[in-house]
Motif scaffolding. Structure first.
Motif, PDB file in Angstrom:
ATOM      1  N   GLU A   1       0.838  -1.227  -0.079  1.00 37.04           N
ATOM      2  CA  GLU A   1       0.058  -0.051   0.140  1.00 37.04           C
ATOM      3  C   GLU A   1       0.928   1.301   0.047  1.00 37.04           C
ATOM      4  O   GLU A   1       0.554   2.152  -0.547  1.00 37.04           O
ATOM      5  CB  GLU A   1      -0.951   0.033   1.187  1.00 37.04           C
ATOM      6  N   ALA A   2       1.988   1.120   0.588  1.00 38.92           N
ATOM      7  CA  ALA A   2       2.993   2.489   0.637  1.00 38.92           C
ATOM      8  C   ALA A   2       3.599   2.420  -0.653  1.00 38.92           C
ATOM      9  O   ALA A   2       3.868   3.910  -0.966  1.00 38.92           O
ATOM     10  CB  ALA A   2       4.161   2.080   1.747  1.00 38.92           C
ATOM     11  N   ARG A   3       3.341   1.349  -1.611  1.00 39.95           N
ATOM     12  CA  ARG A   3       3.840   1.522  -3.011  1.00 39.95           C
ATOM     13  C   ARG A   3       2.948   1.856  -3.823  1.00 39.95           C
ATOM     14  O   ARG A   3       3.128   1.633  -5.238  1.00 39.95           O
ATOM     15  CB  ARG A   3       4.884   0.583  -3.067  1.00 39.95           C
ATOM     16  N   GLY A   4       1.777   2.341  -3.403  1.00 46.14           N
ATOM     17  CA  GLY A   4       0.397   2.689  -4.350  1.00 46.14           C
ATOM     18  C   GLY A   4      -0.327   1.195  -4.804  1.00 46.14           C
ATOM     19  O   GLY A   4      -1.035   1.592  -5.337  1.00 46.14           O
ATOM     20  N   LEU A   5      -0.123   0.328  -4.171  1.00 43.55           N
ATOM     21  CA  LEU A   5      -0.841  -0.891  -4.862  1.00 43.55           C
ATOM     22  C   LEU A   5      -2.023  -0.983  -3.744  1.00 43.55           C
ATOM     23  O   LEU A   5      -1.840  -0.831  -2.490  1.00 43.55           O
ATOM     24  CB  LEU A   5      -0.204  -2.277  -4.786  1.00 43.55           C
ATOM     25  N   SER A   6      -3.470  -1.491  -4.047  1.00 48.36           N
ATOM     26  CA  SER A   6      -4.340  -1.822  -3.157  1.00 48.36           C
ATOM     27  C   SER A   6      -4.705  -3.178  -3.296  1.00 48.36           C
ATOM     28  O   SER A   6      -4.669  -3.967  -4.240  1.00 48.36           O
ATOM     29  CB  SER A   6      -5.548  -0.757  -3.795  1.00 48.36           C
ATOM     30  N   LYS A   7      -5.320  -3.528  -1.800  1.00 49.97           N
ATOM     31  CA  LYS A   7      -5.567  -4.766  -2.035  1.00 49.97           C
ATOM     32  C   LYS A   7      -7.180  -5.427  -2.540  1.00 49.97           C
ATOM     33  O   LYS A   7      -7.971  -4.289  -2.581  1.00 49.97           O
ATOM     34  CB  LYS A   7      -6.014  -5.212  -0.334  1.00 49.97           C
ATOM     35  N   SER A   8      -6.846  -6.428  -3.274  1.00 47.50           N
ATOM     36  CA  SER A   8      -8.023  -6.753  -4.086  1.00 47.50           C
ATOM     37  C   SER A   8      -8.469  -8.061  -4.275  1.00 47.50           C
ATOM     38  O   SER A   8      -7.612  -9.100  -3.811  1.00 47.50           O
ATOM     39  CB  SER A   8      -7.730  -6.189  -5.516  1.00 47.50           C
ATOM     40  N   GLU A   9      -9.635  -8.560  -4.249  1.00 45.12           N
ATOM     41  CA  GLU A   9      -9.985 -10.248  -4.383  1.00 45.12           C
ATOM     42  C   GLU A   9      -9.551 -10.507  -5.706  1.00 45.12           C
ATOM     43  O   GLU A   9      -9.326 -11.793  -5.896  1.00 45.12           O
ATOM     44  CB  GLU A   9     -11.410 -10.213  -4.236  1.00 45.12           C
ATOM     45  N   ASN A  10      -9.342  -9.847  -6.794  1.00 42.22           N
ATOM     46  CA  ASN A  10      -8.912  -9.957  -7.973  1.00 42.22           C
ATOM     47  C   ASN A  10      -7.860  -9.026  -8.597  1.00 42.22           C
ATOM     48  O   ASN A  10      -7.889  -8.155  -9.310  1.00 42.22           O
ATOM     49  CB  ASN A  10     -10.000  -9.863  -9.138  1.00 42.22           C
ATOM     50  N   PRO A  11      -6.517  -9.696  -7.799  1.00 47.22           N
ATOM     51  CA  PRO A  11      -5.449  -8.746  -8.079  1.00 47.22           C
ATOM     52  C   PRO A  11      -4.707  -8.843  -9.366  1.00 47.22           C
ATOM     53  O   PRO A  11      -4.771  -9.802  -9.994  1.00 47.22           O
ATOM     54  CB  PRO A  11      -4.577  -9.160  -6.912  1.00 47.22           C
ATOM     55  N   ASP A  12      -3.969  -7.929  -9.646  1.00 45.34           N
ATOM     56  CA  ASP A  12      -2.996  -7.911 -10.713  1.00 45.34           C
ATOM     57  C   ASP A  12      -1.825  -8.760 -10.248  1.00 45.34           C
ATOM     58  O   ASP A  12      -0.957  -9.562 -10.973  1.00 45.34           O
ATOM     59  CB  ASP A  12      -2.397  -6.688 -11.107  1.00 45.34           C
ATOM     60  N   LEU A  13      -1.234  -8.924  -9.093  1.00 47.20           N
ATOM     61  CA  LEU A  13      -0.229  -9.184  -8.485  1.00 47.20           C
ATOM     62  C   LEU A  13      -0.565 -10.193  -7.296  1.00 47.20           C
ATOM     63  O   LEU A  13      -0.994  -9.710  -6.243  1.00 47.20           O
ATOM     64  CB  LEU A  13       0.903  -8.185  -8.204  1.00 47.20           C
ATOM     65  N   LYS A  14      -0.597 -11.703  -7.220  1.00 49.43           N
ATOM     66  CA  LYS A  14      -0.548 -12.360  -6.238  1.00 49.43           C
ATOM     67  C   LYS A  14       0.672 -12.527  -5.271  1.00 49.43           C
ATOM     68  O   LYS A  14       1.735 -12.849  -5.873  1.00 49.43           O
ATOM     69  CB  LYS A  14      -0.858 -13.839  -6.642  1.00 49.43           C
ATOM     70  N   ILE A  15       0.388 -12.663  -3.886  1.00 45.84           N
ATOM     71  CA  ILE A  15       1.689 -12.646  -3.106  1.00 45.84           C
ATOM     72  C   ILE A  15       1.589 -14.245  -2.642  1.00 45.84           C
ATOM     73  O   ILE A  15       0.539 -14.451  -1.889  1.00 45.84           O
ATOM     74  CB  ILE A  15       1.636 -11.699  -1.926  1.00 45.84           C
ATOM     75  N   ASN A  16       2.676 -15.040  -2.695  1.00 46.02           N
ATOM     76  CA  ASN A  16       2.851 -16.329  -1.878  1.00 46.02           C
ATOM     77  C   ASN A  16       3.796 -15.985  -0.738  1.00 46.02           C
ATOM     78  O   ASN A  16       5.193 -15.692  -1.266  1.00 46.02           O
ATOM     79  CB  ASN A  16       3.104 -17.510  -2.796  1.00 46.02           C
ATOM     80  N   LEU A  17       3.600 -16.474   0.381  1.00 40.79           N
ATOM     81  CA  LEU A  17       4.473 -16.056   1.413  1.00 40.79           C
ATOM     82  C   LEU A  17       4.893 -17.524   1.893  1.00 40.79           C
ATOM     83  O   LEU A  17       4.132 -18.600   2.034  1.00 40.79           O
ATOM     84  CB  LEU A  17       3.800 -15.300   2.683  1.00 40.79           C
ATOM     85  N   GLY A  18       6.158 -17.714   2.173  1.00 36.39           N
ATOM     86  CA  GLY A  18       6.660 -19.150   2.776  1.00 36.39           C
ATOM     87  C   GLY A  18       7.355 -18.620   4.080  1.00 36.39           C
ATOM     88  O   GLY A  18       8.322 -17.734   4.131  1.00 36.39           O
ATOM     89  N   LEU A  19       7.287 -19.370   5.055  1.00 43.09           N
ATOM     90  CA  LEU A  19       7.805 -19.262   6.279  1.00 43.09           C
ATOM     91  C   LEU A  19       8.474 -20.539   7.058  1.00 43.09           C
ATOM     92  O   LEU A  19       7.357 -21.528   7.149  1.00 43.09           O
ATOM     93  CB  LEU A  19       6.883 -18.553   7.568  1.00 43.09           C
ATOM     94  N   VAL A  20       9.663 -20.767   7.045  1.00 44.52           N
ATOM     95  CA  VAL A  20      10.239 -21.874   7.865  1.00 44.52           C
ATOM     96  C   VAL A  20      10.864 -21.474   9.004  1.00 44.52           C
ATOM     97  O   VAL A  20      11.685 -20.660   8.694  1.00 44.52           O
ATOM     98  CB  VAL A  20      11.264 -22.451   6.753  1.00 44.52           C
TER      99      VAL A  20
END
Length: 180
Positions: free
Chosen positions: A72-91
């Motif tokens: 959001e600080a870089r101008g993107l907004s959260k959406s249900e149909n996004p242009d960019l999907k984010i996949n997080l991995g945590l180990v």
């Protein structure tokens, strides 16, 4: 014992401070990635391999919150149909810190036999947890990763320091993205 633990933590931080970036980007093809080409983002589902661990859920929620704030600080907004999907991995892995014995600090003991052999060995001095956060940015149209980066850090033992560590890790990931 406390001095050796403090020294070990200091050495780990100094090692990280000497590197140009704490983030590992998986492929040189990502160096032309432009985050400004996207208008919206959304998170992919995260699989919890250990559902009985409430710390994992808490860490994922903190990660999502920090990543969302960064987007959001870089101008993107959260959406249900996004242009960019984010996949997080945590180990998170339990690790053992060791040191090598030496004659100066660990001399051999005479046992009454004429067996005077001594050899260097690794001895455990501390245990710690190391966390690895991986961020996959996936173009929704092509369903293809456009940027993949990860960061490995020692997980603080104190609960109040964990949120700070997650914030730092996400900031480092975004700093690397912004350098493109």
């Amino acid at each position: 014992m406390k001095n050796s633990r403090t020294l070990a933590i200091l050495v780990v931080f100094l090692c990280f401070a000497c590197t140009s970036s704490l983030v590992t980007v998986e492929d040189d093809s990502y160096k032309n990635f432009d985050l400004t080409a996207y208008k919206s983002f959304g998170f992919m589902d995260i699989e919890n391999t250990n559902p009985s661990n409430p710390e994992f859920e808490k860490a994922i929620d903190l990660l999502k919150q920090e990543v969302a704030e960064g987007m959001e600080a870089r101008g993107l907004s959260k959406s249900e149909n996004p242009d960019l999907k984010i996949n997080l991995g945590l180990v998170v892995e339990e690790k053992v810190q060791t040191r090598t014995t030496s004659l100066a600090t660990d001399p051999f003991m005479y046992t009454g036999q004429r067996n005077y052999t001594w050899q260097s060995q690794e001895v455990p001095v501390n245990t710690y947890k190391e966390g690895s956060v991986t961020l996959h940015l996936v173009d929704s149209k092509n369903n293809e990763a456009v940027w993949v980066g990860s960061i490995d850090r020692v997980v603080p033992k104190k609960e109040e320091k964990k949120a700070e560590a997650i914030k730092f890790a996400v900031e480092e990931l975004f700093n690397n993205i912004d350098q493109n």
